[in-house]
Write a protein that holds these residues in place. Structure first.
Motif, PDB file in Angstrom:
ATOM      1  N   ILE A 187     -92.619 128.731   5.413  1.00 32.44           N
ATOM      2  CA  ILE A 187     -93.413 128.446   4.219  1.00 32.44           C
ATOM      3  C   ILE A 187     -94.407 129.565   3.943  1.00 32.44           C
ATOM      4  O   ILE A 187     -94.648 129.941   2.797  1.00 32.44           O
ATOM      5  CB  ILE A 187     -94.140 127.096   4.386  1.00 32.44           C
ATOM      6  CG1 ILE A 187     -93.123 125.943   4.330  1.00 32.44           C
ATOM      7  CG2 ILE A 187     -95.210 126.907   3.319  1.00 32.44           C
ATOM      8  CD1 ILE A 187     -93.693 124.614   4.733  1.00 32.44           C
ATOM      9  N   ARG A 188     -94.948 130.146   5.007  1.00 26.84           N
ATOM     10  CA  ARG A 188     -95.965 131.185   4.831  1.00 26.84           C
ATOM     11  C   ARG A 188     -95.381 132.550   4.460  1.00 26.84           C
ATOM     12  O   ARG A 188     -96.055 133.339   3.804  1.00 26.84           O
ATOM     13  CB  ARG A 188     -96.785 131.324   6.116  1.00 26.84           C
ATOM     14  CG  ARG A 188     -97.683 130.137   6.395  1.00 26.84           C
ATOM     15  CD  ARG A 188     -98.546 130.392   7.615  1.00 26.84           C
ATOM     16  NE  ARG A 188     -99.475 129.291   7.834  1.00 26.84           N
ATOM     17  CZ  ARG A 188    -100.392 129.267   8.802  1.00 26.84           C
ATOM     18  NH1 ARG A 188    -100.479 130.298   9.638  1.00 26.84           N
ATOM     19  NH2 ARG A 188    -101.204 128.239   8.933  1.00 26.84           N
ATOM     20  N   THR A 189     -94.170 132.832   4.878  1.00 30.82           N
ATOM     21  CA  THR A 189     -93.679 134.214   4.752  1.00 30.82           C
ATOM     22  C   THR A 189     -92.467 134.398   3.853  1.00 30.82           C
ATOM     23  O   THR A 189     -92.136 135.538   3.517  1.00 30.82           O
ATOM     24  CB  THR A 189     -93.330 134.776   6.143  1.00 30.82           C
ATOM     25  OG1 THR A 189     -92.281 133.980   6.723  1.00 30.82           O
ATOM     26  CG2 THR A 189     -94.542 134.750   7.060  1.00 30.82           C
ATOM     27  N   ALA A 190     -91.790 133.331   3.450  1.00 32.52           N
ATOM     28  CA  ALA A 190     -90.604 133.482   2.608  1.00 32.52           C
ATOM     29  C   ALA A 190     -90.985 133.858   1.182  1.00 32.52           C
ATOM     30  O   ALA A 190     -92.102 133.597   0.732  1.00 32.52           O
ATOM     31  CB  ALA A 190     -89.789 132.190   2.610  1.00 32.52           C
ATOM     32  N   ASP A 191     -90.051 134.451   0.466  1.00 27.08           N
ATOM     33  CA  ASP A 191     -90.262 134.763  -0.939  1.00 27.08           C
ATOM     34  C   ASP A 191     -90.048 133.522  -1.785  1.00 27.08           C
ATOM     35  O   ASP A 191     -89.494 132.520  -1.336  1.00 27.08           O
ATOM     36  CB  ASP A 191     -89.283 135.856  -1.401  1.00 27.08           C
ATOM     37  CG  ASP A 191     -89.629 137.211  -0.829  1.00 27.08           C
ATOM     38  OD1 ASP A 191     -90.809 137.430  -0.494  1.00 27.08           O
ATOM     39  OD2 ASP A 191     -88.723 138.060  -0.713  1.00 27.08           O
ATOM     40  N   ARG A 192     -90.486 133.641  -3.040  1.00 23.97           N
ATOM     41  CA  ARG A 192     -90.311 132.546  -3.985  1.00 23.97           C
ATOM     42  C   ARG A 192     -88.832 132.176  -4.112  1.00 23.97           C
ATOM     43  O   ARG A 192     -87.982 133.037  -4.273  1.00 23.97           O
ATOM     44  CB  ARG A 192     -90.885 132.981  -5.325  1.00 23.97           C
ATOM     45  CG  ARG A 192     -90.493 132.133  -6.511  1.00 23.97           C
ATOM     46  CD  ARG A 192     -91.039 132.741  -7.784  1.00 23.97           C
ATOM     47  NE  ARG A 192     -90.456 132.098  -8.937  1.00 23.97           N
ATOM     48  CZ  ARG A 192     -89.363 132.534  -9.547  1.00 23.97           C
ATOM     49  NH1 ARG A 192     -88.747 133.603  -9.094  1.00 23.97           N
ATOM     50  NH2 ARG A 192     -88.878 131.902 -10.594  1.00 23.97           N
ATOM     51  N   LEU A 193     -88.519 130.889  -4.019  1.00 21.93           N
ATOM     52  CA  LEU A 193     -87.174 130.334  -4.179  1.00 21.93           C
ATOM     53  C   LEU A 193     -86.174 130.914  -3.178  1.00 21.93           C
ATOM     54  O   LEU A 193     -84.967 130.930  -3.435  1.00 21.93           O
ATOM     55  CB  LEU A 193     -86.657 130.556  -5.612  1.00 21.93           C
ATOM     56  CG  LEU A 193     -87.476 129.900  -6.724  1.00 21.93           C
ATOM     57  CD1 LEU A 193     -86.849 130.187  -8.082  1.00 21.93           C
ATOM     58  CD2 LEU A 193     -87.611 128.395  -6.511  1.00 21.93           C
TER      59      LEU A 193
END
Length: 828
Positions: free
Chosen positions: A726-732
């Motif tokens: 949740i903290r490091t992934a990109d949008r979508l």
């Protein structure tokens, strides 16, 4: 000798002319006088609906042009062509050597009885929006209903502006579909479905026949018999050229209005030009900004001794209406003799794509894109050129589209400023290594902005490393913004963009920030500013379906349900006549609920001990399970108990993309755990944890992260994995793409969440503990808040009145939606 250029009108096209003359007139041959009707400098009228986000006119103001005499709020009232003098409203007289009329257009208001009543407005200027705002009381003051007469491009923009003011808009369009000029029947059908998701009701094939007072409110009577109880009416039924000044001066006008001009934009008077929406070229008046810009460039060239002529008008359009991508280009309706059409319509994904090709299928003529317009920037420059391959490959989901290498150097990348691919490539070679530099050097991307994605692709093709900025409003990546939000006291989008962003935000950053705020426990998603940021289905905590109704999915943890809860679901389905289906995620989906029925259905389900299944959100959907050791003779662990524990632990967890999970009680894998974002398979010694799997369009098997761990260790590792994602992934970005994009991929992930190589695991576990402690059911939150409940009405001022556009038929003993005339995937 200095000569005087007088420009009448200070809209976007007039501003563009002044800027073009100043850029080219290095010897300052021309002194420029601008006569403006509005009391403010030129502003971006295309982005007018975004004014509602901030109510700051300065955010729309176009750059000031040096060396120009600008007269605001003093419009021209007369032209003496013989003396070459323009008289203004204040009585000022200005002599000219060249005069350019850039007076634009005015809104057309149909001759409907009651159109002049208080509460009726047009949608054209900042002042118009200020007047509408005053009439409805601005944001957050109760609930209001409005009608927009006109379902074209401007009408949908006006509806979006009303939504931003807290008004529930009805869009009334006389044509049988929305945007009839730009979009075909199939695309308009999908568009209608998609825009109805956000508190907007669409009435097509009808119009208003009268508007009447009803106390301090209005009633609009439609020609189909429907009556709408309203607070405000906005007319956006087209435009008419403002050619009254030209008529008074004796200049020729077209049969449908507009000052007649030649290919150089000159009128019958050699000293007078006309550009933009007030000009009639070859019998046509164009209401888009791109043709107006082209005219401005031609006149600037002619004033400085050139011989430029107006190219064929580019009526291509790409925009986002109410969060929905819409684009059309070239011969979008297939009017060319012998034209062939290739159509891909995916109602499930919410996308529609059509290309129009020549009768030999070798030349691209035009197209329509709805729901996903990412192919627009590549397709539009190909219009009129040989196709690089099979026409279907241009728009098919797995076709790959058009490669940049297939575009010839003279293909226009930016139609607003006529910038070619060769010009962009040359700028890159000269040192323009990012999009802002390309904009400054070539002006590409400074008009409508639709070519910006192609600029990024051309930079990437040239080997230039690209920024990871979330969007043009935030230079930071999603992960960097998350850290800022987490480390600060910022809890609103407006505070975040004021601190580290610019502008007013967009449909990329607003939902992304909303997800971050929600994942940090920032209250109910429909509280305050958060409500306006939410993505699609989150606005009504339910999934929008193809006929404008919604589906309701209660949570059934692990697929386990008591007879009492099963009976409650059955009774709700029976009483509300809902279509029921058992999903692949071991839940029961109830289809066909109207907006006003949603709280009534939720009340019944909540009272029976159930809650939201978050089927509408970027959140945990389900934790599927087999029956494990409870019933199965092959089971080696209690998969049901673990699935229930995990689903209840992670319910409501907001994330960059939806999350799915499963627990299988043995290696036979009946729960299909390895096709999930995180899946668990029982072993004789504990549990194996798999991560990064997914089904769908690009299926991927999950990878083994750890094996034979006990239950508490397993839960702790999943906590760490999810919070890190949740903290490091990109949008979508799904977990599969997130892991594949890491340096070191699975090995790096294992180092971080298993071996704590970054020393952050204590923090990750604490964050999950905070989520578990603060969880509350979103359905219950609406039921306990009268203000939130007020959102859920098909007709704001007529609660309980059924929506006449929602119809059903019976199939296999259940109600299903009547098709809306959207064709299936076809090639013809």
């Amino acid at each position: 000798m200095t000569r005087t250029l007088v420009v009448v009108g200070h809209g976007m096209v007039g501003h563009r002319l002044v800027q073009a003359v100043r850029d080219r007139d290095l010897d300052r041959v021309w002194h420029i006088e601008v006569l403006a009707e509005e009391p403010r400098p030129a502003y971006d009228r295309v982005a007018l609906s975004s004014y509602v986000d901030t109510w700051e006119p300065a955010n729309l103001t176009l750059p000031e042009v040096d060396g120009v005499s600008l007269g605001l709020g003093d419009p021209a009232t007369a032209v003496d062509r013989r003396a070459r003098v323009v008289t203004t409203q204040s009585g000022r007289q200005v002599t000219y050597d060249a005069l350019v009329l850039a007076t634009g257009s005015y809104p057309f208001v149909p001759p409907i009885p009651g159109r002049d009543l208080p509460g009726c407005f047009v949608y054209r200027t900042i002042d118009d929006l200020d007047r509408i705002r005053a009439a409805v009381g601005g944001r957050g003051v109760g609930r209001r209903a409005g009608m927009v007469l006109g379902g074209g491009l401007l009408g949908l923009e006006a509806a979006n502006a009303l939504r931003g003011m807290g008004v529930s808009p009805h869009v009334v369009e006389m044509a049988p579909r929305l945007m009839p000029i730009q979009v075909d029947e199939g695309g308009a059908g999908l568009l209608k479905n998609l825009v109805r998701k956000l508190d907007l009701t669409v009435h097509t094939g009808t119009s208003a026949e009268a508007i009447e007072r009803d106390g301090d409110r209005l009633v609009a009577k439609l020609t189909n018999g429907v009556e709408l109880d309203l607070d405000v009416v906005v007319f956006s039924a087209g435009i008419r050229p403002r050619d009254d000044l030209a008529r008074q001066a004796g200049l020729a006008v077209g049969t449908r209005g507009g000052v007649v001009v030649d290919e150089g934009c000159r009128t019958e008077d050699e000293h007078v030009y006309a550009i933009g929406e007030c000009a009639c070229l070859d019998g046509m008046v164009h209401g888009l900004v791109a043709p107006g810009y082209a005219m401005a460039e031609v006149v600037a060239d002619r004033l400085l001794g050139g011989t430029a002529t107006v190219p064929g008008a580019d009526t291509s359009t790409k925009l986002k209406l109410l969060g929905v991508d819409v684009a059309s280009f070239g011969d979008a309706h297939g009017a060319t003799e012998g034209a062939l059409e290739v159509v891909f319509n995916d109602a499930v994904a919410g996308t529609y794509a059509k290309v129009v090709v020549s009768d030999d299928a070798k030349t691209l003529l035009g197209g329509v894109l709805v729901g996903d317009a990412s192919a627009y920037t590549m397709l539009r420059p190909m219009v009129g050129r040989p196709l690089p391959g099979d026409p279907a490959s241009l728009i098919a989901p797995a076709g790959g589209g058009v490669a940049l290498g297939a575009l010839p150097d003279d293909a226009q990348v930016c139609s607003c400023h006529a910038v070619t691919k060769a010009t962009i490539n040359a700028a890159v070679i000269e040192g323009c290594t990012d999009v802002p530099a390309l904009k400054a050097c070539t002006k590409a991307g400074t008009g409508c902005g639709s070519c910006v994605p192609m600029l990024k692709q051309l930079l990437a093709e040239a080997g230039v490393e690209q920024s990871k900025a979330l969007c043009e409003h935030f230079a930071q990546s999603r992960a960097e913004l998350f850290e800022i939000v987490q480390a600060s006291e910022i809890r609103t989008f407006s505070a975040l963009i004021a601190k580290c962003g610019k502008g007013t935000g967009c449909d990329i950053c607003k939902p992304a920030v909303a997800s971050m705020l929600a994942s940090l426990g920032n209250g109910h998603i429909l509280d305050g500013e958060q409500a306006s940021l939410q993505d699609t289905n989150d606005h009504f905590l339910a999934n929008l379906q193809r006929n404008g109704t919604y589906s309701v999915v209660p949570r059934i943890p692990g697929g386990e349900i008591t007879p009492a809860k099963l009976m409650a679901i059955a009774e709700v389905a029976r009483d509300f006549q809902l279509y029921t289906k058992i999903t692949g995620g071991q839940r029961i989906d109830l289809f066909g609920a109207t907006v006003d029925q949603l709280p009534l259905i939720w009340r019944r389900l909540v009272d029976a001990g159930m809650e939201s299944g978050h089927a509408y959100g970027k959140a945990l959907r389900t934790v599927k399970s087999c029956v494990g050791t409870t019933w199965c003779r092959y089971g080696v662990q209690d998969s049901v108990a673990l699935a229930i524990r995990l689903e209840l632990r992670y319910r409501g967890l907001r994330s960059p993309h939806k999350l799915k999970s499963a627990v299988s009680g043995c290696a036979r894998e009946c729960a299909e755990a390895r096709s999930k974002d995180f899946g668990v398979i029982a072993t004789e010694h504990g549990w194996n944890l798999y991560v990064g799997g997914n089904g769908g369009f690009k299926p991927r098997h999950a990878d083994l992260l750890v094996s034979d761990v006990d239950t508490e260790t397993l839960v702790r590792l999943i906590d760490r994995f999810l919070v890190f994602y949740i903290r490091t992934a990109d949008r979508l970005q799904r977990t599969a793409g997130w892991i594949e994009g890491m340096d070191g991929r699975l090995d790096h992930l294992r180092d971080v969440v298993v071996h704590d190589s970054l020393g952050i695991c204590v923090d990750l576990e604490a964050a999950m503990a905070g989520h578990v402690e603060s969880y509350s059911d979103e359905w219950r939150g609406v039921l306990e808040d009268p203000e939130k409940l007020a959102r859920f009405s098909s007709f704001v001022n007529a609660p309980g009145m059924p929506d006449p556009t929602v119809t059903f038929r019976e199939e296999r003993g259940q109600r299903v939606p009547v098709p809306l005339g959207i064709p299936e995937v076809v090639a013809r």
